[in-house]
Design an enzyme around this catalytic site. Sequence first.
Site, PDB file in Angstrom:
ATOM      1  N   THR A 173      21.866  40.484   6.465  1.00  0.00           N
ATOM      2  CA  THR A 173      21.471  39.252   5.731  1.00  0.00           C
ATOM      3  C   THR A 173      21.047  38.909   6.766  1.00  0.00           C
ATOM      4  O   THR A 173      19.773  37.632   6.954  1.00  0.00           O
ATOM      5  CB  THR A 173      22.326  38.433   5.592  1.00  0.00           C
ATOM      6  N   GLU A 182      32.099  32.738   7.130  1.00  0.00           N
ATOM      7  CA  GLU A 182      30.533  33.318   7.390  1.00  0.00           C
ATOM      8  C   GLU A 182      29.630  33.086   8.116  1.00  0.00           C
ATOM      9  O   GLU A 182      28.853  34.099   8.713  1.00  0.00           O
ATOM     10  CB  GLU A 182      30.023  32.427   6.071  1.00  0.00           C
TER      11      GLU A 182
HETATM   12  N1  HSE Z   1      21.029  32.507   0.507  1.00  0.00           N
HETATM   13  C1  HSE Z   1      21.150  33.265   1.667  1.00  0.00           C
HETATM   14  C2  HSE Z   1      20.467  34.068   1.914  1.00  0.00           C
HETATM   15  C3  HSE Z   1      21.838  34.392   0.742  1.00  0.00           C
HETATM   16  O1  HSE Z   1      20.004  34.083   1.148  1.00  0.00           O
HETATM   17  O2  HSE Z   1      19.941  34.388   3.240  1.00  0.00           O
HETATM   18  C4  HSE Z   1      22.894  35.628   2.197  1.00  0.00           C
HETATM   19  O3  HSE Z   1      23.766  35.805   1.920  1.00  0.00           O
END
Ligand code: HSE
Length: 307
Positions: free
Chosen positions: A181, A128
Amino acid sequence: MDSIKIFSPSSVANLSCGFDVLGLCLDTIGDEMIIKKSKKPGVRIIKIEGENLPLSIEKNVAGVAAKSYLNKFPTEIGIEIEIYKKIKAGSGIGSSAASAVGAVFGINELLERDIKKIDLIPFALEGEKLASGEAHADNIAPAMLGGFTLIRDLKSLDIIKLPSPSELVVTIIHPKIELKTSHARAILKTQVPLKNVVKQTANIAGLISGLYSNDYNLISRSLNDEIVEKERSLLIPKYYSLKNSALEAGALGCGISGSGPSIFALSRGYIIAKEVANSFKNIISKLNIDFDIYISKINSKGVRKLT
Ligand code: HSE
């Protein structure tokens, strides 16, 4: 056992009030992987279908996770991985987490090792990290363990599996726009007003309490985000129209799935979840954007062996 096939599920991270700490596991969408023994030592990804991703172990999330596991628990046996991606990369429903979790769980099953799922999480996290530049387990934990999960502390892997009230159904809309992301994290403010923290804390406590007591009204009142929604909403076309339409259709709550662009809604029962799907469709079909819509129960098992 020379070969196994596994199902590695998609997941929804954050769940509105639980930025970086809450997630849930989906049932209908997930990748399949075949993990085989081979005479040639080492681990290789020999096939990827469904997405254009690198076969190189160092550049692939599944490869990095597999390597991390095998560094800690080496084997003489060669391993080959085939990946059938059904979860679109960058969709916001845990595509990279599914790859990482599937590789580690699959190899562990193939080698018939007695290591608990929770103890496999650190290796999946390495994968990840490659995808989002930073380790966060709010997709990895639900994909591995199933159900709703809380990351109380990432460093010590203090991860708690929460109950899943049986009538909850998830509707997902994935507007097919590119949203990384890393970008959705980079735009966030690093400081949050105290009053927002107070509301967020109250909501996360309310949501968890609602999950334990099967209190759908409390779950509904608690599904609010005071921390990242405002900034991230700007990255998703018609976000608030989609959200309001889901709430008008009867959803308990609606928010950005992980870092987006997917949006999730939680409903009580399939009938409302389908109405939410229709309300999403009515709005998005007026825009010039491709989309997918999914309806799913909560998957309480997580990654699993198929054959
Ligand atoms: N918690 C993370 C975010 C999840 O919101 O950036 C993204 O995969």
